[in-house]
Scaffold this motif. Sequence first.
Motif, PDB file in Angstrom:
ATOM      1  N   LEU A  29     -28.035   9.814 -50.607  1.00 61.69           N
ATOM      2  CA  LEU A  29     -29.280  10.005 -49.845  1.00 61.69           C
ATOM      3  C   LEU A  29     -29.742   8.692 -49.217  1.00 61.69           C
ATOM      4  CD1 LEU A  29     -31.259  12.318 -52.296  1.00 61.69           C
ATOM      5  CD2 LEU A  29     -30.286  12.970 -50.080  1.00 61.69           C
ATOM      6  N   GLU A  30     -29.625   7.612 -49.954  1.00 66.22           N
ATOM      7  CA  GLU A  30     -30.032   6.318 -49.417  1.00 66.22           C
ATOM      8  C   GLU A  30     -29.133   5.891 -48.264  1.00 66.22           C
ATOM      9  OE1 GLU A  30     -30.139   4.013 -53.031  1.00 66.22           O
ATOM     10  OE2 GLU A  30     -32.276   4.437 -53.313  1.00 66.22           O
ATOM     11  N   GLU A  31     -27.837   6.159 -48.371  1.00 69.60           N
ATOM     12  CA  GLU A  31     -26.910   5.831 -47.283  1.00 69.60           C
ATOM     13  C   GLU A  31     -27.239   6.661 -46.032  1.00 69.60           C
ATOM     14  OE1 GLU A  31     -23.926   4.142 -45.065  1.00 69.60           O
ATOM     15  OE2 GLU A  31     -24.734   3.477 -46.980  1.00 69.60           O
ATOM     16  N   ILE A  32     -27.512   7.923 -46.223  1.00 66.87           N
ATOM     17  CA  ILE A  32     -27.895   8.784 -45.101  1.00 66.87           C
ATOM     18  C   ILE A  32     -29.206   8.287 -44.491  1.00 66.87           C
ATOM     19  CG2 ILE A  32     -28.644  11.124 -44.476  1.00 66.87           C
ATOM     20  CD1 ILE A  32     -26.622  12.079 -46.718  1.00 66.87           C
ATOM     21  N   GLY A  33     -30.132   7.888 -45.348  1.00 71.90           N
ATOM     22  CA  GLY A  33     -31.403   7.346 -44.872  1.00 71.90           C
ATOM     23  C   GLY A  33     -31.203   6.108 -44.014  1.00 71.90           C
ATOM     24  N   ARG A  34     -30.268   5.237 -44.421  1.00 72.55           N
ATOM     25  CA  ARG A  34     -29.969   4.036 -43.616  1.00 72.55           C
ATOM     26  C   ARG A  34     -29.398   4.426 -42.254  1.00 72.55           C
ATOM     27  NH1 ARG A  34     -29.003   1.913 -48.710  1.00 72.55           N
ATOM     28  NH2 ARG A  34     -26.823   2.546 -48.798  1.00 72.55           N
ATOM     29  N   ILE A  35     -28.566   5.443 -42.250  1.00 73.92           N
ATOM     30  CA  ILE A  35     -27.985   5.910 -40.978  1.00 73.92           C
ATOM     31  C   ILE A  35     -29.098   6.435 -40.078  1.00 73.92           C
ATOM     32  CG2 ILE A  35     -26.519   7.696 -39.938  1.00 73.92           C
ATOM     33  CD1 ILE A  35     -24.659   7.314 -42.439  1.00 73.92           C
ATOM     34  N   PHE A  36     -30.007   7.221 -40.644  1.00 72.76           N
ATOM     35  CA  PHE A  36     -31.130   7.737 -39.860  1.00 72.76           C
ATOM     36  C   PHE A  36     -32.015   6.605 -39.335  1.00 72.76           C
ATOM     37  CE2 PHE A  36     -31.318  12.236 -41.949  1.00 72.76           C
ATOM     38  CZ  PHE A  36     -30.246  12.640 -41.166  1.00 72.76           C
ATOM     39  N   GLU A  37     -32.205   5.555 -40.148  1.00 75.11           N
ATOM     40  CA  GLU A  37     -33.012   4.416 -39.703  1.00 75.11           C
ATOM     41  C   GLU A  37     -32.316   3.644 -38.590  1.00 75.11           C
ATOM     42  OE1 GLU A  37     -34.008   1.962 -43.061  1.00 75.11           O
ATOM     43  OE2 GLU A  37     -35.137   3.572 -44.019  1.00 75.11           O
ATOM     44  N   ASP A  38     -31.002   3.449 -38.740  1.00 72.03           N
ATOM     45  CA  ASP A  38     -30.235   2.707 -37.734  1.00 72.03           C
ATOM     46  C   ASP A  38     -30.082   3.499 -36.436  1.00 72.03           C
ATOM     47  OD1 ASP A  38     -29.971   0.679 -39.573  1.00 72.03           O
ATOM     48  OD2 ASP A  38     -27.900   1.178 -40.124  1.00 72.03           O
ATOM     49  N   GLN A  39     -30.053   4.823 -36.565  1.00 76.12           N
ATOM     50  CA  GLN A  39     -29.856   5.680 -35.398  1.00 76.12           C
ATOM     51  C   GLN A  39     -30.913   6.794 -35.405  1.00 76.12           C
ATOM     52  OE1 GLN A  39     -25.764   7.019 -35.386  1.00 76.12           O
ATOM     53  NE2 GLN A  39     -25.057   5.040 -36.111  1.00 76.12           N
ATOM     54  N   PRO A  40     -32.154   6.455 -35.072  1.00 79.27           N
ATOM     55  CA  PRO A  40     -33.240   7.450 -35.132  1.00 79.27           C
ATOM     56  C   PRO A  40     -33.007   8.660 -34.229  1.00 79.27           C
ATOM     57  CG  PRO A  40     -34.024   5.369 -34.204  1.00 79.27           C
ATOM     58  CD  PRO A  40     -32.617   5.159 -34.632  1.00 79.27           C
ATOM     59  N   ASP A  41     -32.215   8.480 -33.190  1.00 75.43           N
ATOM     60  CA  ASP A  41     -31.918   9.604 -32.301  1.00 75.43           C
ATOM     61  C   ASP A  41     -31.130  10.696 -33.019  1.00 75.43           C
ATOM     62  OD1 ASP A  41     -33.209   8.253 -30.299  1.00 75.43           O
ATOM     63  OD2 ASP A  41     -31.365   7.522 -29.340  1.00 75.43           O
ATOM     64  N   TYR A  42     -30.383  10.299 -34.061  1.00 77.05           N
ATOM     65  CA  TYR A  42     -29.562  11.278 -34.768  1.00 77.05           C
ATOM     66  C   TYR A  42     -30.434  12.297 -35.494  1.00 77.05           C
ATOM     67  CZ  TYR A  42     -25.649  13.304 -37.194  1.00 77.05           C
ATOM     68  OH  TYR A  42     -24.713  14.193 -37.644  1.00 77.05           O
ATOM     69  N   ALA A  43     -31.474  11.825 -36.166  1.00 79.52           N
ATOM     70  CA  ALA A  43     -32.384  12.751 -36.858  1.00 79.52           C
ATOM     71  C   ALA A  43     -33.081  13.662 -35.853  1.00 79.52           C
ATOM     72  CB  ALA A  43     -33.407  11.983 -37.686  1.00 79.52           C
ATOM     73  N   GLU A  44     -33.436  13.104 -34.702  1.00 75.28           N
ATOM     74  CA  GLU A  44     -34.062  13.911 -33.653  1.00 75.28           C
ATOM     75  C   GLU A  44     -33.093  14.971 -33.139  1.00 75.28           C
ATOM     76  OE1 GLU A  44     -35.833  11.512 -30.558  1.00 75.28           O
ATOM     77  OE2 GLU A  44     -36.762  10.201 -32.055  1.00 75.28           O
ATOM     78  N   LEU A  45     -31.832  14.609 -33.011  1.00 77.31           N
ATOM     79  CA  LEU A  45     -30.801  15.559 -32.574  1.00 77.31           C
ATOM     80  C   LEU A  45     -30.711  16.723 -33.551  1.00 77.31           C
ATOM     81  CD1 LEU A  45     -27.865  15.795 -30.785  1.00 77.31           C
ATOM     82  CD2 LEU A  45     -27.074  15.343 -33.102  1.00 77.31           C
ATOM     83  N   LEU A  46     -30.775  16.407 -34.856  1.00 84.06           N
ATOM     84  CA  LEU A  46     -30.668  17.453 -35.879  1.00 84.06           C
ATOM     85  C   LEU A  46     -31.882  18.376 -35.909  1.00 84.06           C
ATOM     86  CD1 LEU A  46     -29.091  15.428 -38.824  1.00 84.06           C
ATOM     87  CD2 LEU A  46     -27.938  16.968 -37.219  1.00 84.06           C
ATOM     88  N   ALA A  47     -32.980  17.919 -35.307  1.00 83.37           N
ATOM     89  CA  ALA A  47     -34.195  18.738 -35.260  1.00 83.37           C
ATOM     90  C   ALA A  47     -34.370  19.434 -33.910  1.00 83.37           C
ATOM     91  CB  ALA A  47     -35.413  17.866 -35.551  1.00 83.37           C
ATOM     92  N   ALA A  48     -33.527  19.097 -32.948  1.00 77.70           N
ATOM     93  CA  ALA A  48     -33.692  19.598 -31.578  1.00 77.70           C
ATOM     94  C   ALA A  48     -33.465  21.101 -31.491  1.00 77.70           C
ATOM     95  CB  ALA A  48     -32.737  18.871 -30.633  1.00 77.70           C
ATOM     96  N   PRO A  49     -34.492  21.847 -31.066  1.00 77.37           N
ATOM     97  CA  PRO A  49     -34.338  23.306 -30.953  1.00 77.37           C
ATOM     98  C   PRO A  49     -33.412  23.702 -29.796  1.00 77.37           C
ATOM     99  CG  PRO A  49     -36.509  22.626 -30.186  1.00 77.37           C
ATOM    100  CD  PRO A  49     -35.837  21.406 -30.725  1.00 77.37           C
ATOM    101  N   GLY A  50     -33.193  22.793 -28.860  1.00 80.64           N
ATOM    102  CA  GLY A  50     -32.320  23.089 -27.720  1.00 80.64           C
ATOM    103  C   GLY A  50     -30.850  23.098 -28.088  1.00 80.64           C
ATOM    104  N   ILE A  51     -30.524  22.585 -29.241  1.00 81.48           N
ATOM    105  CA  ILE A  51     -29.131  22.569 -29.708  1.00 81.48           C
ATOM    106  C   ILE A  51     -28.996  23.685 -30.736  1.00 81.48           C
ATOM    107  CG2 ILE A  51     -27.374  21.197 -30.896  1.00 81.48           C
ATOM    108  CD1 ILE A  51     -28.827  18.698 -29.823  1.00 81.48           C
ATOM    109  N   SER A  52     -27.939  24.454 -30.596  1.00 83.50           N
ATOM    110  CA  SER A  52     -27.782  25.610 -31.490  1.00 83.50           C
ATOM    111  C   SER A  52     -27.690  25.162 -32.948  1.00 83.50           C
ATOM    112  CB  SER A  52     -26.533  26.411 -31.127  1.00 83.50           C
ATOM    113  OG  SER A  52     -25.366  25.745 -31.570  1.00 83.50           O
ATOM    114  N   LEU A  53     -28.148  26.036 -33.830  1.00 83.78           N
ATOM    115  CA  LEU A  53     -28.128  25.741 -35.251  1.00 83.78           C
ATOM    116  C   LEU A  53     -26.700  25.470 -35.718  1.00 83.78           C
ATOM    117  CD1 LEU A  53     -29.544  25.479 -37.973  1.00 83.78           C
ATOM    118  CD2 LEU A  53     -29.308  27.962 -38.234  1.00 83.78           C
ATOM    119  N   GLY A  54     -25.771  26.238 -35.251  1.00 82.30           N
ATOM    120  CA  GLY A  54     -24.367  26.055 -35.634  1.00 82.30           C
ATOM    121  C   GLY A  54     -23.864  24.663 -35.287  1.00 82.30           C
TER     122      GLY A  54
END
Length: 176
Positions: A29-54
């Motif tokens: 979880l901490e490693e994933i958290g570091r990735i999200f901190e280093d690349q904040p756009d990635y977390a936004e991508l995972l929340a983007a409703p315009g991108i299919s859930l799949g």
Amino acid sequence: MAQISKEYAEALFALACEEGKETEFLTALEEIGRIFEDQPDYAELLAAPGISLGERLAAVEAAFAEIAPEYVVSWLQLLCEKGRIGYFPTCVKEYRALLAAKEAVITARVSSAVPLTEEEAKALKQKLEKISGQTVLLDRTVDPSLMGGVVVEMNGRVMDGSLRRRLRAVKEVMEQ
């Protein structure tokens, strides 16, 4: 928000405990958290409703399958599925608190009529650790007024297995 994070953290922590991998899950979880901190756009991508859930679920699998246990990846996918990926940082904080509480060392005050042998103390310590789910330190005292048995005070609970209590209970029954 705090309650939601706590519920998700508790669910993952329960799985970690079943697997005996609480620390391993936290490291992931901490490693994933570091990735999200280093690349904040990635977390936004995972929340983007315009991108299919799949596609979002596949992105989680592709990005984290190599660095995190399967349950952690599935848990991340669940966060995405439920639109809760934004709760990730507070979920990790809650998970960390759960682990700290589990690893906490507690003190059990043990009073016995006679000094406990090392074998008795070891067996009692193991039993109390099993009951509490925590590491237990014994603070032993001798109290001859107990007449036999032990009284344990731990986490605000008193477990009275003394002969004095048993005799008092018998006396109360006889007086009825």
